[in-house]
Design a protein around this motif. Structure first.
Motif, PDB file in Angstrom:
ATOM      1  N   ARG A   6      50.891  38.752 113.879  1.00 26.33           N
ATOM      2  CA  ARG A   6      50.335  37.413 114.042  1.00 26.33           C
ATOM      3  C   ARG A   6      50.739  36.519 112.876  1.00 26.33           C
ATOM      4  NH1 ARG A   6      45.803  38.855 115.469  1.00 26.33           N
ATOM      5  NH2 ARG A   6      44.741  39.044 113.441  1.00 26.33           N
ATOM      6  N   THR A   7      50.783  37.088 111.672  1.00 24.20           N
ATOM      7  CA  THR A   7      51.213  36.318 110.501  1.00 24.20           C
ATOM      8  C   THR A   7      52.647  35.837 110.667  1.00 24.20           C
ATOM      9  OG1 THR A   7      49.735  37.561 109.056  1.00 24.20           O
ATOM     10  CG2 THR A   7      51.561  36.395 108.007  1.00 24.20           C
ATOM     11  N   LEU A   8      53.529  36.684 111.166  1.00 31.18           N
ATOM     12  CA  LEU A   8      54.930  36.295 111.363  1.00 31.18           C
ATOM     13  C   LEU A   8      55.051  35.214 112.426  1.00 31.18           C
ATOM     14  CD1 LEU A   8      56.711  39.765 111.252  1.00 31.18           C
ATOM     15  CD2 LEU A   8      56.523  38.054 109.463  1.00 31.18           C
ATOM     16  N   VAL A   9      54.295  35.357 113.514  1.00 24.96           N
ATOM     17  CA  VAL A   9      54.355  34.354 114.581  1.00 24.96           C
ATOM     18  C   VAL A   9      53.914  32.999 114.053  1.00 24.96           C
ATOM     19  CG1 VAL A   9      53.304  33.648 116.761  1.00 24.96           C
ATOM     20  CG2 VAL A   9      54.084  36.003 116.464  1.00 24.96           C
ATOM     21  N   GLN A  10      52.842  32.997 113.284  1.00 27.70           N
ATOM     22  CA  GLN A  10      52.360  31.734 112.730  1.00 27.70           C
ATOM     23  C   GLN A  10      53.396  31.129 111.781  1.00 27.70           C
ATOM     24  OE1 GLN A  10      48.723  33.268 111.103  1.00 27.70           O
ATOM     25  NE2 GLN A  10      47.486  32.437 112.757  1.00 27.70           N
ATOM     26  N   ALA A  11      54.047  31.971 110.992  1.00 32.86           N
ATOM     27  CA  ALA A  11      55.015  31.479 110.018  1.00 32.86           C
ATOM     28  C   ALA A  11      56.238  30.891 110.678  1.00 32.86           C
ATOM     29  CB  ALA A  11      55.430  32.606 109.074  1.00 32.86           C
ATOM     30  N   LEU A  12      56.642  31.453 111.839  1.00 36.29           N
ATOM     31  CA  LEU A  12      57.861  30.995 112.502  1.00 36.29           C
ATOM     32  C   LEU A  12      57.586  29.923 113.548  1.00 36.29           C
ATOM     33  CD1 LEU A  12      59.633  34.425 113.029  1.00 36.29           C
ATOM     34  CD2 LEU A  12      60.091  32.730 111.281  1.00 36.29           C
ATOM     35  N   GLY A  13      56.339  29.773 113.955  1.00 36.21           N
ATOM     36  CA  GLY A  13      56.028  28.860 115.043  1.00 36.21           C
ATOM     37  C   GLY A  13      55.806  27.443 114.602  1.00 36.21           C
ATOM     38  N   ALA A  14      55.109  26.681 115.459  1.00 38.52           N
ATOM     39  CA  ALA A  14      54.945  25.253 115.222  1.00 38.52           C
ATOM     40  C   ALA A  14      53.825  24.937 114.242  1.00 38.52           C
ATOM     41  CB  ALA A  14      54.667  24.549 116.548  1.00 38.52           C
ATOM     42  N   GLY A  15      53.034  25.898 113.842  1.00 41.57           N
ATOM     43  CA  GLY A  15      51.955  25.596 112.891  1.00 41.57           C
ATOM     44  C   GLY A  15      51.007  26.752 112.786  1.00 41.57           C
ATOM     45  N   LEU A  18      49.035  29.147 109.035  1.00 41.02           N
ATOM     46  CA  LEU A  18      49.998  29.027 107.941  1.00 41.02           C
ATOM     47  C   LEU A  18      50.763  27.723 108.091  1.00 41.02           C
ATOM     48  CD1 LEU A  18      51.422  32.654 107.659  1.00 41.02           C
ATOM     49  CD2 LEU A  18      49.729  31.534 106.236  1.00 41.02           C
ATOM     50  N   SER A  19      50.094  26.611 107.915  1.00 35.96           N
ATOM     51  CA  SER A  19      50.768  25.332 108.122  1.00 35.96           C
ATOM     52  C   SER A  19      51.926  25.148 107.169  1.00 35.96           C
ATOM     53  CB  SER A  19      49.760  24.186 107.956  1.00 35.96           C
ATOM     54  OG  SER A  19      49.178  24.225 106.672  1.00 35.96           O
ATOM     55  N   LEU A  20      51.755  25.508 105.908  1.00 29.85           N
ATOM     56  CA  LEU A  20      52.865  25.387 104.968  1.00 29.85           C
ATOM     57  C   LEU A  20      53.890  26.468 105.193  1.00 29.85           C
ATOM     58  CD1 LEU A  20      51.047  24.421 101.672  1.00 29.85           C
ATOM     59  CD2 LEU A  20      52.707  23.051 102.928  1.00 29.85           C
ATOM     60  N   ALA A  21      53.454  27.659 105.567  1.00 32.53           N
ATOM     61  CA  ALA A  21      54.392  28.760 105.749  1.00 32.53           C
ATOM     62  C   ALA A  21      55.370  28.477 106.860  1.00 32.53           C
ATOM     63  CB  ALA A  21      53.632  30.047 106.052  1.00 32.53           C
ATOM     64  N   PRO A  49      42.443  45.535 104.728  1.00 34.02           N
ATOM     65  CA  PRO A  49      43.002  44.187 104.900  1.00 34.02           C
ATOM     66  C   PRO A  49      43.318  43.504 103.580  1.00 34.02           C
ATOM     67  CG  PRO A  49      41.094  44.544 106.330  1.00 34.02           C
ATOM     68  CD  PRO A  49      41.149  45.701 105.388  1.00 34.02           C
ATOM     69  N   ASP A  50      42.525  43.758 102.526  1.00 29.71           N
ATOM     70  CA  ASP A  50      42.779  43.055 101.287  1.00 29.71           C
ATOM     71  C   ASP A  50      43.988  43.603 100.529  1.00 29.71           C
ATOM     72  OD1 ASP A  50      41.734  45.468 100.562  1.00 29.71           O
ATOM     73  OD2 ASP A  50      40.067  44.652  99.369  1.00 29.71           O
ATOM     74  N   ALA A  51      44.653  44.655 101.072  1.00 27.63           N
ATOM     75  CA  ALA A  51      45.839  45.198 100.423  1.00 27.63           C
ATOM     76  C   ALA A  51      47.129  44.677 101.041  1.00 27.63           C
ATOM     77  CB  ALA A  51      45.817  46.727 100.499  1.00 27.63           C
ATOM     78  N   LEU A  52      47.025  43.705 101.934  1.00 25.31           N
ATOM     79  CA  LEU A  52      48.215  43.134 102.571  1.00 25.31           C
ATOM     80  C   LEU A  52      49.109  42.485 101.528  1.00 25.31           C
ATOM     81  CD1 LEU A  52      46.627  41.479 105.732  1.00 25.31           C
ATOM     82  CD2 LEU A  52      48.240  43.391 105.701  1.00 25.31           C
ATOM     83  N   PRO A  53      50.424  42.487 101.767  1.00 31.84           N
ATOM     84  CA  PRO A  53      51.332  41.838 100.812  1.00 31.84           C
ATOM     85  C   PRO A  53      51.033  40.354 100.709  1.00 31.84           C
ATOM     86  CG  PRO A  53      52.462  42.392 102.855  1.00 31.84           C
ATOM     87  CD  PRO A  53      51.136  43.056 102.921  1.00 31.84           C
ATOM     88  N   GLY A  54      51.332  39.784  99.542  1.00 33.98           N
ATOM     89  CA  GLY A  54      50.983  38.398  99.288  1.00 33.98           C
ATOM     90  C   GLY A  54      51.986  37.385  99.791  1.00 33.98           C
ATOM     91  N   VAL A  55      53.249  37.797  99.946  1.00 32.79           N
ATOM     92  CA  VAL A  55      54.272  36.846 100.397  1.00 32.79           C
ATOM     93  C   VAL A  55      55.243  37.554 101.334  1.00 32.79           C
ATOM     94  CG1 VAL A  55      54.161  35.542  98.226  1.00 32.79           C
ATOM     95  CG2 VAL A  55      55.881  37.344  98.509  1.00 32.79           C
ATOM     96  N   ASP A  80      51.280  34.561 102.212  1.00 31.18           N
ATOM     97  CA  ASP A  80      50.486  35.200 103.259  1.00 31.18           C
ATOM     98  C   ASP A  80      49.285  34.341 103.623  1.00 31.18           C
ATOM     99  OD1 ASP A  80      49.626  37.195 105.043  1.00 31.18           O
ATOM    100  OD2 ASP A  80      48.339  38.074 103.510  1.00 31.18           O
ATOM    101  N   LEU A  81      48.730  33.648 102.644  1.00 29.32           N
ATOM    102  CA  LEU A  81      47.584  32.782 102.876  1.00 29.32           C
ATOM    103  C   LEU A  81      47.897  31.394 102.345  1.00 29.32           C
ATOM    104  CD1 LEU A  81      44.687  35.204 101.799  1.00 29.32           C
ATOM    105  CD2 LEU A  81      45.415  34.627 104.131  1.00 29.32           C
ATOM    106  N   ASP A  82      47.388  30.397 103.029  1.00 33.36           N
ATOM    107  CA  ASP A  82      47.665  29.007 102.660  1.00 33.36           C
ATOM    108  C   ASP A  82      46.697  28.571 101.569  1.00 33.36           C
ATOM    109  OD1 ASP A  82      48.364  26.409 102.503  1.00 33.36           O
ATOM    110  OD2 ASP A  82      47.527  25.821 104.444  1.00 33.36           O
TER     111      ASP A  82
END
Length: 575
Positions: A6-15, A18-21, A49-55, A80-82
């Motif tokens: 889901r993080t990748l989809v948000q980063a590659l999609g229209a918004g 992760l608006s900045l991502a 969940p809190d061990a996810l990579p940061g970028v 990873d987070l805005d």
């Protein structure tokens, strides 16, 4: 959908969250990622969940503007987070692919103000060396890139090889041409002559399945331009080119909008799209953020004309014929105003820069990289008895006023300077028109009262497009026959196929090899060349007349880890 996907989809999609991502901002929709893009290599997701990579490094790596002691290194960090917080990035340069033999390390910052794009001018390097580089944030690392410095200007060099590309429109098909360039592993650099991306909305200029532009509307705002750049940088074939070679690039019109000039654009309506100066500035800012290009000084995004030296073999001058000094295009080809000395394609400052670069060059060859066709392109010859009008090609029958034909006095000033100062071995490299051309350059190439039978002053190679369309079927073949009749200085025309030029330069000759992609519609045929269409044009040192169909140049065979490292397996690095 798992959290990582889901993080990748948000980063590659229209918004999305992760608006900045996603480089677009604004929207809360969960659009799907662009099709046919690489899946970044991410570690397995831990249970906590809190061990996810940061970028993430979703947009590959790139290098550009090589000098003898430095080169620009680029990547984009996707948080990873805005949070909006700055991200500290380490840039490592090594002499080996394993990144064990470190030669330099730098600290950079990815910030929201530059869309988290990181550009490091890697200084203090040795001339004429290949290097590898990588970005890291904590334990997260980017793919490894490969780049080089140029030989120092006083160094004797007997050969250079580089590719020339332009006009890569994402919605028109796969970037098969980029893959073909990446497959030529012995190139020194890649020259991109503009239209790196296009501004149109979905369905407006290309509708290849699953390659709709993002955002889906015409890019106008800074968020729009950033998001479109981000989408292009996810293409695996474009990433492969950037990962393999340094790039020297200039913009044309579509990086801002179609038929742009200093004070406006054909595809800009101030009533609905706002102030042109603001839009131009936004497009330039995004371009400098997302391309590995060296600004003249920090924060200066308006000047891109510059020059490079490849030993004593090549002096390369890059021009901006689009945004810096261009007067508005004429609308009628027969308008005699195209010969007006007060009409300019480049500013007086840029003209002086070009003429000085030509005069001061001590290299064997002088190349000019620029956007629009330099050679005259006419539909008929109507000669003039006036000497000045003859020099200005006073036939009143030019076809395209967006090219140098619409600014004939500027072109004449350059040609007179070349002739008056006995400057030889000038080759002009051009993009823009989605078709292939090879021309001899004269002040007036007319067969009647022209100087076609005098010494050619320069030669021009015009590269085909990566994906943008040329002439329609049937018309393209006819153009190849008819155009040289009224334009005998044009020695080669191919008006529909996508491809690139491989330029092979020695002390004795400069050779342009036109290679054409087998297909831009088949994913499986990406990178394959239609060898039946390959065309070779050559100019010899001291003579700018074009010789056709010489043998293809041989690839480099000497490959040592020091000066020419082993070919980087881009698929292994990306996967």
């Amino acid at each position: 959908m798992d959290r990582k996907r889901r993080t990748l989809v948000q980063a590659l999609g229209a918004g999305g969250a992760l608006s900045l991502a996603g480089c677009g901002g604004g929207s809360s929709s969960s659009a799907a990622p662009p099709a046919n893009t690489p899946t970044p290599s991410l570690p397995d997701e831990p249970d906590a969940p809190d061990a996810l990579p940061g970028v993430f490094f979703l947009h590959g790596v790139a290098s550009g503007d090589p000098l003898s002691d430095r080169v620009i290194l680029w990547t984009r960090v996707t948080p990873d987070l805005d949070s909006g917080e700055d991200v500290a990035v380490t840039v490592t340069v090594a002499s080996d692919l394993a990144m064990q033999q470190t030669v330099a390390s730098y600290t950079a910052t990815a910030s929201a103000s530059s869309d988290y794009c990181v550009k490091q001018d890697a200084t203090g390097l040795q001339p004429d060396r290949w290097y590898y580089y990588q970005f890291s944030v904590g334990d997260q690392v980017s793919p490894v890139g490969r780049t080089r410095t140029f030989p120092a200007s006083e160094t004797f060099i007997d050969r250079a090889r580089f590719a020339v590309v332009s006009c890569s429109n994402y919605p028109y098909g796969f970037f098969s041409v980029y893959r073909a360039v990446a497959n030529h592993a012995d190139l020194d650099f890649v020259l991109h002559l503009g239209d790196y991306l296009y501004e149109y909305g979905a369905g407006e200029y290309g509708d290849f399945p699953e390659r709709d532009p993002q955002p889906p509307h015409e890019m106008i705002t800074l968020a729009d331009y950033r998001q479109r750049h981000a989408q292009y940088k996810t293409d695996e074939d474009l990433q492969a080119v950037h990962q393999q070679f340094p790039m020297i690039a200039v913009w044309d019109d579509h990086e801002s909008t179609d038929n742009s000039y200093r004070d406006g654009a054909g595809n800009h309506d101030p009533l609905t799209e706002g102030d042109w100066a603001a839009r131009k500035q936004i497009s330039q800012q995004a371009y400098f953020e997302w391309l590995p290009i060296r600004p003249r000084e920090p924060g200066n995004h308006s000047v891109i004309y510059r020059n490079f030296a490849f030993g004593d073999l090549i002096d390369l001058t890059m021009l901006d014929t689009r945004l810096e000094g261009r007067d508005e295009q004429l609308t009628i080809p027969a308008d005699p105003g195209r010969n007006d000395e007060d009409r300019h394609l480049i500013s007086e400052q840029q003209m002086d820069f070009l003429l000085n670069s030509l005069s001061e060059s001590n290299s064997q060859w002088r190349f000019i990289g620029q956007q629009v066709m330099f050679a005259q392109l006419n539909i008929a010859e109507i000669p003039s008895l006036s000497e000045r009008h003859a020099q200005l090609r006073g036939n009143l029958s030019a076809i395209n006023m967006d090219q140098w034909d619409g600014y004939a006095a500027d072109r004449l000033k350059i040609l007179n300077h070349i002739d008056d100062n006995d400057i030889d071995n000038v080759v002009i490299l051009t993009g823009d028109i989605h078709t292939s051309w090879a021309s001899e350059i004269y002040r007036n190439p007319g067969t009647l009262l022209g100087d076609l039978f005098d010494k050619a002053l320069a030669a021009e190679f015009v590269t085909p497009a990566v994906t943008s369309p040329g002439f329609p079927e049937g018309v393209a073949e006819l153009a190849g026959v008819v155009i040289p009749v009224a334009n005998p200085h044009i020695r080669y025309v191919e008006a529909k196929s996508r491809g690139f030029i491989l330029v092979d330069v020695t002390r004795q000759r400069a050779q342009g090899e036109f290679y054409y992609a087998q297909s831009i519609e088949s994913y499986d045929l990406r990178g394959q060349i239609n060898t039946a269409k390959t065309k070779v044009v050559t100019v010899k040192s001291g003579d700018s007349r074009i010789i056709e169909d010489q043998p293809l140049s041989r690839p480099r065979t000497l490959r040592t880890a020091f000066s020419h490292p082993p070919v980087l397996n881009t698929e292994e690095v990306i996967s």
